[in-house]
Design an enzyme around this catalytic site. Structure first.
Site, PDB file in Angstrom:
ATOM      1  N   ASP A   1      19.480  38.626  73.410  1.00 43.88           N
ATOM      2  CA  ASP A   1      20.542  39.458  72.880  1.00 43.88           C
ATOM      3  C   ASP A   1      21.097  40.249  74.074  1.00 43.88           C
ATOM      4  O   ASP A   1      20.422  40.385  75.094  1.00 43.88           O
ATOM      5  CB  ASP A   1      19.969  40.399  71.821  1.00 43.88           C
ATOM      6  CG  ASP A   1      20.972  41.431  71.357  1.00 43.88           C
ATOM      7  OD1 ASP A   1      22.086  41.031  70.991  1.00 43.88           O
ATOM      8  OD2 ASP A   1      20.646  42.626  71.385  1.00 43.88           O
TER       9      ASP A   1
ATOM     10  N   ASP B   1      16.528  43.521  70.334  1.00 44.44           N
ATOM     11  CA  ASP B   1      16.082  44.879  70.024  1.00 44.44           C
ATOM     12  C   ASP B   1      16.670  45.439  68.743  1.00 44.44           C
ATOM     13  O   ASP B   1      16.155  46.396  68.190  1.00 44.44           O
ATOM     14  CB  ASP B   1      16.427  45.827  71.169  1.00 44.44           C
ATOM     15  CG  ASP B   1      17.903  46.197  71.171  1.00 44.44           C
ATOM     16  OD1 ASP B   1      18.733  45.275  71.026  1.00 44.44           O
ATOM     17  OD2 ASP B   1      18.222  47.385  71.315  1.00 44.44           O
TER      18      ASP B   1
ATOM     19  N   ASP C   1      18.717  41.515  64.945  1.00 43.84           N
ATOM     20  CA  ASP C   1      18.000  40.471  65.686  1.00 43.84           C
ATOM     21  C   ASP C   1      16.735  40.011  64.961  1.00 43.84           C
ATOM     22  O   ASP C   1      16.130  39.017  65.368  1.00 43.84           O
ATOM     23  CB  ASP C   1      17.607  40.985  67.082  1.00 43.84           C
ATOM     24  CG  ASP C   1      18.818  41.227  67.966  1.00 43.84           C
ATOM     25  OD1 ASP C   1      19.809  40.491  67.808  1.00 43.84           O
ATOM     26  OD2 ASP C   1      18.778  42.150  68.797  1.00 43.84           O
TER      27      ASP C   1
END
Length: 626
Positions: free
Chosen positions: A322, A516, A520
């Site tokens: 991410d 995080d 996600d």
């Protein structure tokens, strides 16, 4: 050493001294038998007891049974010295194992020192009352004095200090705690007095979750550990029946052929065979290696939830990241404000900051910081946040939409498409375009080096998935050295990309996802290995992840891989070494070349060497790249 280990050491010393003395005394018959029983009982009474209990409960084939049968058989045949020696050296090996496990456990249980014993609540007269952390309700103001642990997550409402976070992150550099900042439990307050308003219960705080993760890590076994468990389950009965056949069949065949039976020779060979065959080197050293690897990782601020994930990490060839909060700091700054006709900069910022006032997203915080004044939430109503689009809220009676271009298209609002590179927040007021605000994220200092370290470690492809615009995503990927980037993704889009990569890769290669945010969590669960940023990461991400990096440093991924590969290398070394030595010695024992002393080496010696090799998993000094 623990008291139990010291007691074992004393028993070993006493038995060894008695055996040496008896070996030099001239004696025979029952006197010799009786005297040799002294060191044998001193060193072996617990093994004999466990073996007897195993027989009573139908659990015949374990190392205690093998040791008991082999040593009792040797004594019955008059091989007193060998019988005592087998038991003595077996207990030496067990002591080595206990000490090694204790050392590894201390690395992990050092984390238990972060468990707070109490919380201070200020009384009406100004004094402090110590209470159990479990009894503190969210919203309570607690006082943390210098030298004390922060017991519960919260926000500093008064005071400033520096915090020692080494127990959580593995890093010795202290962090500042200022008024208005969030602080997490488990940190040690080093300097000033802090008053903290708790934001959650003790059971939901960071320290409780970390301890739960570590305590349960041994429940999830690796394939190597499961293989050894299954191997021992079939191997031990097989060698027991093999030893019985070795003791009975040759003498019977010899008698049938008219030759002397030589029962004693074949029984001794069978007992030697039993001692050699004991699988304790594998059964002990393999779990110990993984336990040591998990302990080594935890000392560096890397929490691995099970040895199966540690093993899978060594096979990782694809890493998907991410962007925001993972490769970037997630610290956004408003860099440009472009109001549309009929609006000015302050008005545009006002609507954006108020519309985002209920959101905890980093972009929302940056808008509120740029506005300067704390938004009056009484002026905000009908707040609605949609992942991957933005927010819609009523601000001072006006219907305000603040989000990305997809939100504008969804609401059929004409917007300015040429905005430059950065995260763009488009704002519409009562379905009229009010302008856009350009926000820039900041790369983490370690991100570029982390990507380079992963490629050096043999990662085939690094991929970045983000909801940001294509221009922002490609610019970040270019700066950091990412191989592949996919932008403007909704949470479902990230899952689709991970699914595609899982189908494209080889079955033996593992894919890890690093994230995080709460959005996600589905991807962390879907990947072969989910890695979450723990210090600033959301609870949902940490719960869904298999590995948690407590200091949010992406460089720790490469370190975790090195620890994993070193651990697996040691595991395979022990498996190959133990099986090779035992195979050779079993063959030599069956044909009568190997005596009981070689059998002792094949069992206890191999176990000690395997355990000593497994202890190397704890050493991460040379591996530490941070």
């Amino acid at each position: 050493m623990s008291k139990k280990q010291k007691k074992m050491l004393y028993r070993i010393i006493i038995a060894a001294v008695l055996m040496i003395i008896l070996n030099f005394l001239p004696m025979d018959g029952y006197l010799r038998f009786g005297l040799y029983m002294l060191p044998y009982i001193v060193i072996g009474y617990d093994i004999l007891r466990k073996a007897a209990l195993g027989v009573l409960h139908g659990e015949l084939f374990d190392e205690n049974f093998l040791m008991a049968v082999a040593t009792v058989g040797a004594i019955i045949l008059g091989e007193y010295t060998e019988g005592v020696a087998v038991m003595l050296f077996y207990q030496i090996g067990e002591l080595f194992q206990a000490v090694a496990v204790g050392k590894s456990r201390r690395n992990i249980t050092a984390l238990m020192d972060i468990r707070p014993d109490y919380a201070n609540i200020e009384k009406e007269d100004g004094g402090l009352e110590r209470v159990e952390p479990d009894d503190v309700e969210p919203g309570t103001v607690i006082v943390v004095q210098p030298g004390e642990k922060i017991p519960i997550d919260g926000i500093v409402v008064e005071g400033s200090s520096t915090l020692n976070t080494s127990a959580l992150t593995g890093e010795s550099i202290p962090r500042e705690a200022l008024e208005g900042m969030e602080v997490i439990s488990g940190c040690i307050n080093m300097t000033g007095l802090l008053k903290i308003r708790t934001t959650r219960e003790f059971g939901e705080s960071t320290v409780s979750k970390i301890l739960d993760l570590v305590e349960n890590s041994s429940m999830k076994k690796s394939r190597s550990e499961n293989f050894i468990s299954r191997f021992a389950r079939y191997y031990t009965p097989a060698v027991c029946y093999g030893a019985l056949a070795l003791a009975v069949l040759p003498p019977v065949i010899s008698l049938m052929m008219g030759n002397p039976s030589n029962w004693s020779i074949w029984v001794i060979r069978a007992l030697t065979f039993l001692v050699i065959s004991c699988p304790c080197a594998l059964v002990i050293s393999i779990p110990l290696s993984f336990f040591g690897g998990i302990g080594a990782a935890s000392s560096c601020g890397i929490l691995v939830k099970g040895s199966n994930y540690l093993e899978a990490l060594s096979q990782t060839k694809y890493i998907v990241f991410d962007k925001t909060g993972t490769l970037t700091k997630g610290v956004f700054e408003v860099t440009e404000i472009h109001p549309a006709e009929g609006f000015d900069e302050r008005t545009l910022l006002y609507y954006a900051a108020y519309a985002e006032s209920y959101s905890n997203h980093p972009i929302s915080r940056s808008l509120k910081e740029a506005y300067g004044d704390e938004p009056d939430r009484s002026l905000v109503g009908n707040f609605e946040e949609t992942g991957g689009f933005g927010v819609i809220a009523a601000v001072s009676g006006a219907n305000v939409a603040a989000g990305n271009a997809r939100l504008m298209r969804k609401m059929n609002i004409n917007y300015q498409a040429d905005t430059g590179i950065g995260t763009v927040i488009h704002v519409a007021v009562d379905n009229k375009y009010a302008g856009f605000i350009l926000i820039s994220d900041v790369d983490k200092e370690q991100s570029r080096d982390a990507i380079a370290a992963l490629k050096a470690a043999g990662i085939k492809k690094t991929v970045m998935l983000t909801g940001d615009s294509r221009e922002v995503a490609e610019a970040a990927a270019d700066r950091l050295g990412i191989d592949e980037v996919h932008s403007e993704l909704l949470p479902a889009g990230k899952v689709e990309q991970v699914e595609r990569l899982l189908k494209e890769k080889k079955p033996s290669d593992k894919l890890a996802f690093v994230g995080d945010g709460i959005n996600d969590a589905p991807v962390l669960s879907r990947a072969d290995i989910g890695i979450a940023m723990g210090a600033l990461g959301s609870d949902a991400a940490i719960e869904a992840a298999d590995i948690v990096l407590m200091d949010d440093s992406p460089e720790k991924i490469a370190l975790a891989m090195r620890i994993s590969r070193k651990c697996l290398r040691i595991v395979y070394e022990n498996i190959i070494f133990a099986l090779a030595v035992k195979a050779i010695c079993l063959l030599l024992g069956a044909v009568g070349i190997a005596n009981m002393w070689i059998a002792i080496f094949a069992d206890v010696g191999v176990m000690v060497l395997a355990v000593l090799n497994a202890i190397r998993c704890l050493n991460v000094k040379k591996l530490h790249i941070i």
